[in-house]
Design a protein around this motif. Structure first.
Motif, PDB file in Angstrom:
ATOM      1  N   ASP A   1       0.805  -1.232   0.000  1.00 48.55           N
ATOM      2  CA  ASP A   1       0.000   0.000   0.000  1.00 48.55           C
ATOM      3  C   ASP A   1       0.834   1.276   0.000  1.00 48.55           C
ATOM      4  OD1 ASP A   1      -2.381  -1.451   0.007  1.00 48.55           O
ATOM      5  OD2 ASP A   1      -2.489  -1.474   2.196  1.00 48.55           O
ATOM      6  N   GLU A   2       2.086   1.206  -0.424  1.00 48.77           N
ATOM      7  CA  GLU A   2       2.879   2.433  -0.554  1.00 48.77           C
ATOM      8  C   GLU A   2       3.116   2.811  -2.010  1.00 48.77           C
ATOM      9  OE1 GLU A   2       6.382   2.216   1.860  1.00 48.77           O
ATOM     10  OE2 GLU A   2       5.234   2.134   3.736  1.00 48.77           O
ATOM     11  N   PHE A   3       2.710   1.974  -2.973  1.00 50.12           N
ATOM     12  CA  PHE A   3       2.608   2.279  -4.397  1.00 50.12           C
ATOM     13  C   PHE A   3       3.917   2.828  -4.996  1.00 50.12           C
ATOM     14  CE2 PHE A   3      -1.354   3.209  -2.089  1.00 50.12           C
ATOM     15  CZ  PHE A   3      -2.128   2.159  -2.550  1.00 50.12           C
ATOM     16  N   PRO A   4       4.980   2.017  -4.951  1.00 51.53           N
ATOM     17  CA  PRO A   4       6.279   2.517  -5.431  1.00 51.53           C
ATOM     18  C   PRO A   4       6.468   2.305  -6.928  1.00 51.53           C
ATOM     19  CG  PRO A   4       6.540   0.315  -4.549  1.00 51.53           C
ATOM     20  CD  PRO A   4       5.082   0.660  -4.401  1.00 51.53           C
ATOM     21  N   GLY A   5       7.341   3.116  -7.537  1.00 55.00           N
ATOM     22  CA  GLY A   5       7.783   2.918  -8.912  1.00 55.00           C
ATOM     23  C   GLY A   5       6.673   2.894  -9.941  1.00 55.00           C
ATOM     24  N   ASP A   6       6.928   2.191 -11.058  1.00 55.28           N
ATOM     25  CA  ASP A   6       5.920   2.020 -12.116  1.00 55.28           C
ATOM     26  C   ASP A   6       4.863   1.028 -11.652  1.00 55.28           C
ATOM     27  OD1 ASP A   6       6.948   2.902 -15.228  1.00 55.28           O
ATOM     28  OD2 ASP A   6       8.404   3.018 -13.604  1.00 55.28           O
ATOM     29  N   TRP A   7       3.609   1.312 -11.979  1.00 54.97           N
ATOM     30  CA  TRP A   7       2.537   0.384 -11.612  1.00 54.97           C
ATOM     31  C   TRP A   7       1.349   0.521 -12.555  1.00 54.97           C
ATOM     32  CZ3 TRP A   7      -1.531   3.539 -10.738  1.00 54.97           C
ATOM     33  CH2 TRP A   7      -1.379   4.709  -9.976  1.00 54.97           C
ATOM     34  N   MET A   8       0.476  -0.496 -12.467  1.00 53.61           N
ATOM     35  CA  MET A   8      -0.830  -0.433 -13.108  1.00 53.61           C
ATOM     36  C   MET A   8      -1.883  -0.786 -12.061  1.00 53.61           C
ATOM     37  SD  MET A   8      -0.495  -1.642 -17.081  1.00 53.61           S
ATOM     38  CE  MET A   8      -2.131  -0.977 -17.431  1.00 53.61           C
ATOM     39  N   GLU A   9      -3.081  -0.261 -12.270  1.00 52.46           N
ATOM     40  CA  GLU A   9      -4.131  -0.360 -11.249  1.00 52.46           C
ATOM     41  C   GLU A   9      -5.476  -0.559 -11.930  1.00 52.46           C
ATOM     42  OE1 GLU A   9      -4.340   2.521  -7.789  1.00 52.46           O
ATOM     43  OE2 GLU A   9      -5.978   3.303  -9.031  1.00 52.46           O
ATOM     44  N   ILE A  10      -6.297  -1.397 -11.315  1.00 50.58           N
ATOM     45  CA  ILE A  10      -7.676  -1.556 -11.774  1.00 50.58           C
ATOM     46  C   ILE A  10      -8.615  -1.220 -10.628  1.00 50.58           C
ATOM     47  CG2 ILE A  10      -7.734  -4.047 -11.247  1.00 50.58           C
ATOM     48  CD1 ILE A  10      -9.597  -4.292 -13.755  1.00 50.58           C
ATOM     49  N   ASN A  11      -9.619  -0.407 -10.903  1.00 56.10           N
ATOM     50  CA  ASN A  11     -10.687  -0.069  -9.959  1.00 56.10           C
ATOM     51  C   ASN A  11     -11.961  -0.754 -10.429  1.00 56.10           C
ATOM     52  OD1 ASN A  11      -9.694   3.435  -9.634  1.00 56.10           O
ATOM     53  ND2 ASN A  11      -8.704   1.596  -8.882  1.00 56.10           N
ATOM     54  N   ILE A  12     -12.635  -1.455  -9.520  1.00 55.83           N
ATOM     55  CA  ILE A  12     -13.801  -2.254  -9.885  1.00 55.83           C
ATOM     56  C   ILE A  12     -15.007  -1.818  -9.060  1.00 55.83           C
ATOM     57  CG2 ILE A  12     -14.747  -4.592 -10.014  1.00 55.83           C
ATOM     58  CD1 ILE A  12     -11.805  -5.576 -10.084  1.00 55.83           C
ATOM     59  N   ASP A  13     -16.002  -1.260  -9.729  1.00 51.37           N
ATOM     60  CA  ASP A  13     -17.268  -0.897  -9.075  1.00 51.37           C
ATOM     61  C   ASP A  13     -18.222  -2.078  -9.242  1.00 51.37           C
ATOM     62  OD1 ASP A  13     -19.583   0.196  -8.102  1.00 51.37           O
ATOM     63  OD2 ASP A  13     -19.829   1.676  -9.711  1.00 51.37           O
TER      64      ASP A  13
ATOM     65  N   ARG B   1       9.104   7.638 -13.987  1.00 52.81           N
ATOM     66  CA  ARG B   1      10.162   8.595 -14.329  1.00 52.81           C
ATOM     67  C   ARG B   1       9.605   9.894 -14.880  1.00 52.81           C
ATOM     68  NH1 ARG B   1      10.213   4.563 -18.250  1.00 52.81           N
ATOM     69  NH2 ARG B   1      10.131   5.231 -20.457  1.00 52.81           N
ATOM     70  N   LYS B   2       8.382   9.864 -15.420  1.00 51.91           N
ATOM     71  CA  LYS B   2       7.752  11.081 -15.928  1.00 51.91           C
ATOM     72  C   LYS B   2       6.654  11.593 -15.009  1.00 51.91           C
ATOM     73  CE  LYS B   2       8.721  10.283 -20.824  1.00 51.91           C
ATOM     74  NZ  LYS B   2       9.580  11.497 -20.924  1.00 51.91           N
ATOM     75  N   GLU B   3       6.397  10.859 -13.921  1.00 51.08           N
ATOM     76  CA  GLU B   3       5.262  11.159 -13.029  1.00 51.08           C
ATOM     77  C   GLU B   3       4.009  11.404 -13.865  1.00 51.08           C
ATOM     78  OE1 GLU B   3       3.595  10.377 -10.434  1.00 51.08           O
ATOM     79  OE2 GLU B   3       5.330  10.983  -9.248  1.00 51.08           O
ATOM     80  N   GLU B   4       3.768  10.441 -14.755  1.00 47.69           N
ATOM     81  CA  GLU B   4       2.626  10.508 -15.668  1.00 47.69           C
ATOM     82  C   GLU B   4       1.624   9.428 -15.292  1.00 47.69           C
ATOM     83  OE1 GLU B   4       3.043  10.733 -20.151  1.00 47.69           O
ATOM     84  OE2 GLU B   4       2.187   8.720 -19.921  1.00 47.69           O
ATOM     85  N   ARG B   5       0.356   9.787 -15.318  1.00 44.08           N
ATOM     86  CA  ARG B   5      -0.718   8.817 -15.109  1.00 44.08           C
ATOM     87  C   ARG B   5      -1.684   8.909 -16.288  1.00 44.08           C
ATOM     88  NH1 ARG B   5      -1.750   8.308  -8.619  1.00 44.08           N
ATOM     89  NH2 ARG B   5       0.373   8.829  -7.993  1.00 44.08           N
ATOM     90  N   SER B   6      -2.060   7.744 -16.769  1.00 40.87           N
ATOM     91  CA  SER B   6      -2.999   7.680 -17.890  1.00 40.87           C
ATOM     92  C   SER B   6      -4.094   6.693 -17.538  1.00 40.87           C
ATOM     93  CB  SER B   6      -2.290   7.264 -19.178  1.00 40.87           C
ATOM     94  OG  SER B   6      -1.619   6.017 -19.009  1.00 40.87           O
ATOM     95  N   THR B   7      -5.268   6.898 -18.123  1.00 46.04           N
ATOM     96  CA  THR B   7      -6.429   6.071 -17.796  1.00 46.04           C
ATOM     97  C   THR B   7      -7.071   5.529 -19.060  1.00 46.04           C
ATOM     98  OG1 THR B   7      -7.895   8.005 -17.781  1.00 46.04           O
ATOM     99  CG2 THR B   7      -6.923   7.345 -15.668  1.00 46.04           C
ATOM    100  N   TRP B   8      -7.724   4.398 -18.898  1.00 45.07           N
ATOM    101  CA  TRP B   8      -8.492   3.805 -19.994  1.00 45.07           C
ATOM    102  C   TRP B   8      -9.751   4.625 -20.254  1.00 45.07           C
ATOM    103  CZ3 TRP B   8     -13.163   0.648 -19.233  1.00 45.07           C
ATOM    104  CH2 TRP B   8     -13.661   0.116 -20.431  1.00 45.07           C
TER     105      TRP B   8
END
Length: 887
Positions: free
Chosen positions: A110-122, A203-210
């Protein structure tokens, strides 16, 4: 009172008449169509090359969420979703043209380090709540329960799930298995779920979403895309049992003659945590004889103003799913002391016993440090019809102090057997645009301590309404409290710091020593705008305005948190936020706040004004600063019931700077300065810190802090009787605090971590120039007090004697209030999750609170170093083993 309420309504009218921006163009929700994986299994190796994956297409076409909303991301991302009879199956393909640049930092869960991908499910598809699963390329997991349409992300939710990652020449891939038993959903044969997928390029502190969700939307879950194709999901009920065993040994300094302090204590403890899914969307959590020995100690803190210190919850059982029970009376955007008021404060359960035995010479006592929790249970979830339900009940055992006098033993009650209950109910209407709810709490104690409440109840109703694309809202709640007990108990409540009915100038209050119950009320009404159509430069105007009140009789502290009552507060916040990068900024915002406070007698107590600004730069530095001007400050609590006291008008300024936290070495610094008019207050507060990440698996931090606070003459010291009147003694005070907080986090693997925390802490308060209150509300500061002449006050040992008449005979005396508090706290925790959901903890806790009370002459830091690491050290060594059975 009518004039106050009319004035508050007038203040809010200009904001309610602001017209909303026209709704933005409707954004089309994406759809992803999944299929059953069939009977074929997926080999969880992080490489999605199993034949079953070919049954579904890749989802893609991500879009930048930050830093530049709406642009294509620098690297494309894809995902697939399958399911079988037990699991939701997810695959990721994160393309990267420079695989060697992928950052594989590690951390605890739960500290979310480095590069990652995430899914949120409603999975409820209620457009307000969701389950989040984050996977770092290093294999570190993160999971959160999302509520309030993205307004709250609870990292304390820790489901069991499985994941693997793999780095190749095209970037990195991952495979995930989420058991359906860890999700909550209805029993529809062909459900539609909300879903969102996000990628972070470190490295770019970029977040993108589907699914594109504009930052100005004012929501999150309501904007998710849709997952179609699920069929006949399992209705199997989740059963999890996690028994544990703890072995602990404690070592401390022997105390001569004390039979309870022989230098060591040993214990073995067993218990069990569990989960039982009553239905697929309602779950029962329980704990029997819980042990929280692995929990980090609270930081050092001292307050001279009499208000209770708020410490956050750290115990896993009470932290998980606490969002449903987190009933804040206000929670304003403007912020204020009233925002800490809670109907349920879980630290009340299992805290230190309320009573201490009164000992005579030669007696020694063994007093429990904490009240033992016999058991606790939570029933929570959300039905397909939009009903959210939460019930928590806990029982703490009767605690007795053992007392010894020359070998003869007796016991004395320090805490009665107590039952705690909290119930919460919410109902969504109109796809979450309208929400109504209710809450009820109850505390019931066995008889035994006459001065404690036998029972305490509180409850309330709340309402939320959103409109105009959820940009606008109205929120309101109303609560009540009732405490019952003996005449002694209710008299103590009336005269306690929270209430102070005995104030001499409080004509609307009066102490009634015959009462055996007390009923109070409170509530909040607020209107605001949290989204909107951005201007051509990307700016959005937001605001909130409202009123919140606590009647004099309101009492919540048996199971809630209430620092003070008898207040009506008005607040207004307005802000302008530019979320689109421009010039050197990633984003920038500026805010304005004002506050006003009255008591229920109609007296204006406080006015305050604030402006602040914050900037996130393109180099990932953050800076901010703000200024407060409080022209009127009257405290009903400062003199502990003697009277209200006018305090100096105050000007303060604060600022902070944070360098790029992604770097190997990063820094932060905070400052706070305050000045009272006419040279009556001077405060300086400094906090700096350094974070070092020499390798992906190791992170070190060190943060010293220093505070200096000087107040002229208005610090409460004591109350004495003199000539049939009550004297309130005050003085000048100088406070100094110094602490150093050190942390080390080392990941041997994503599931095997070492964490160390240490904090030496010192607080010193020195008083001088004593006097007493004469005219506490006089506008002239010096006319509020009379300072003792040198010949009127004589110090002798730990006491001062006062001879006001000058006849050589002591008129009264009071204790010397100077003190020096030194503490050292540290925790070393090795945590190994040897299989998902099952853990081993090795813990070494060290603490010392040496007898440095009168060490007032040595320099502050020297006193800390000489005392904190002295021989009076308590060492606790603990091993905790848990195993989670999934049935």
């Amino acid at each position: 009172m009518k004039q106050i309420l009319s004035f508050l309504c007038i203040l809010t009218i200009p904001f309610t008449q602001l017209s909303a921006q026209p709704p933005h163009a409707e954004i089309t929700k994406k759809q992803y169509f999944t299929q059953s994986a069939g009977t074929g299994d997926i080999e969880l190796d992080g490489i999605p090359d199993d034949p079953a994956w070919s049954k579904v297409d890749w989802g893609g076409d991500f879009i930048q969420y930050q830093p530049t909303e709406g642009l294509p991301p620098h690297q494309p991302s894809q995902f697939k979703i399958l399911y079988n009879e037990k699991f939701l199956l997810i695959a990721y393909r994160a393309f990267d043209a420079a695989p060697d640049s992928i950052v594989q930092r590690m951390s605890r869960r739960d500290e979310f380090p480095g590069d990652w991908m995430e899914i949120n499910i409603d999975s409820y598809h209620d457009l307000r709540t969701a389950f989040s699963f984050t996977l770092s390329v290093s294999g570190v997991k993160g999971d959160e329960f999302i509520t309030d349409n993205g307004g709250n992300w609870d990292t304390n939710w820790n489901p069991v799930w499985y994941a693997k990652t793999h780095v190749d020449s095209l970037g990195w891939t991952a495979e995930i298995k989420i058991p359906f038993s860890q999700l909550r959903y209805g029993n529809q044969p062909e459900p539609v779920w909300g879903v969102q997928v996000m990628r972070r390029i470190f490295r770019k502190e970029e977040r993108s979403t589907w699914q594109h969700i504009p930052q100005n939307s004012g929501g999150w879950v309501s904007g998710f895309g849709e997952l179609h194709g699920l069929r006949n999901l399992p209705s199997r009920k989740q059963v999890e049992l996690a028994p544990y065993v703890v072995a602990q040994t404690e070592r401390f300094e022997k105390e001569l003659g004390n039979p309870f302090a022989d230098g060591s204590k040993n214990r073995i403890n067993v218990g069990m945590d569990g989960k039982l899914a009553v239905t697929s969307d309602l779950i029962l959590d329980f704990t029997i004889n819980p042990d929280f020995g692995q929990v980090e100690a609270d930081p050092g803190a001292v307050r001279l103003d009499g208000y209770e210190i708020f410490f956050g919850e750290r115990r896993p059982f009470f932290m998980e799913s606490r969002n449903l029970f987190d009933y804040r009376l206000t929670g304003s955007e403007a912020g204020g002391d009233y925002d800490s008021d809670l109907l349920f404060y879980s630290r009340r359960i299992g805290g230190a016993p309320h009573a201490r035995p009164q000992l005579v010479d030669g007696e020694f006592a063994d007093v429990p440090q904490k009240t033992s929790i016999l058991g606790a249970a939570k029933f929570s979830g959300k039905t397909k019809n939009g009903w959210s339900l939460g019930i928590l009940e806990s029982v703490t055992q009767q605690e007795m102090a053992r007392i010894d006098l020359n070998g003869e033993r007796r016991k004395e009650l320090v805490e009665p057997l107590t039952n705690y209950f909290v119930g919460r109910l919410l109902k969504d209407f109109d796809q979450g645009n309208t929400i109504i709810g209710g809450v009820f709490t109850a505390v019931n104690r066995e008889k035994g301590l006459e001065w404690m409440h036998r029972s305490a109840y509180s409850g309330g109703l709340d309402f939320q309404r959103f409109w105009k694309n959820r940009w606008w809202y109205v929120k309101a709640n109303g609560i009540f409290s009732r405490v019952e007990g003996s005449e002694t108990a209710i008299l103590g409540t009336q005269t306690s710091f929270v209430h102070l009915f005995q104030r001499s100038n409080a004509r609307h209050l009066g102490v009634d020593s015959s009462r055996t119950s007390l009923v109070g009320t409170g509530g909040t009404v607020r209107i605001g705008k949290i989204g909107g159509k951005p201007s051509s430069k990307g700016g959005i105007f937001k605001f909130e305005s409202g009123v919140t009140w606590r009647s004099p009789e309101l009492e919540l502290n048996d199971v809630g948190f209430l620092p003070t009552s008898d207040e009506i507060n008005h607040f207004t916040w307005a802000g302008y936020q530019v979320q689109k990068p421009f010039s050197v900024f990633r984003n920038w915002r500026i805010n304005y706040n004002h506050w006003a406070r009255w008591d229920f007698g109609g007296r204006l107590l406080f006015t305050g004004f604030n402006t602040n600004t914050h900037a996130w730069f393109k180099n990932n530095w953050n800076v901010g600063t703000g200024m407060n001007w409080n022209p009127l400050v009257i405290s009903n609590n400062a003199l502990r019931g003697g009277s209200s006291l006018r305090r100096p008008a105050l000007l303060n300024n604060w600022a902070y700077v944070e360098t790029d936290g992604r770097k190997t070495v990063s820094f932060f610094a905070n400052t706070y300065f305050a000045w009272g008019l006419e040279n009556t207050v001077h405060t300086q507060d400094y906090a700096v810190g350094i974070n070092i990440q020499p390798v992906n698996a190791l992170r070190l931090s060190l943060s010293p802090g220093y505070t200096y606070n000087w107040r002229k003459q208005d610090q409460f010291v004591d109350q004495v009787n003199y000539g049939g009147d009550r004297r309130t003694i005050v003085s000048e005070v100088t406070e100094r605090t110094f602490s150093v907080t050190a942390r080390l986090n080392y990941n041997i693997t994503p599931d095997l971590t070492v964490q160390y925390y240490a904090q030496p802490f010192i607080y010193r308060a020195l008083y001088q120039n004593y006097g007493y209150v004469t005219d506490p509300l006089n506008k002239d500061f010096n006319s509020r007090f009379r300072r003792y002449l040198a010949e009127e006050i004589i110090g002798a040992g730990d006491n001062f004697s006062v001879d006001e008449t000058g006849d050589g005979i002591k008129d009264y005396s009071f204790r010397k209030p100077d003190f020096n508090l030194v503490q050292f706290r540290s925790n070393l925790v090795v945590r190994w999750e040897y299989v998902p959901g099952s853990e081993v903890y090795l813990v070494w806790s060290q603490s010392s609170s040496p007898d440095a009370f009168n060490d007032l002459d040595r320099p502050l830091v020297r006193s800390l170093m000489d005392n904190a690491f002295a021989n009076q050290v308590q060492n606790i060594f603990l091993v905790k083993f848990t195993y989670r059975f999934l049935l």
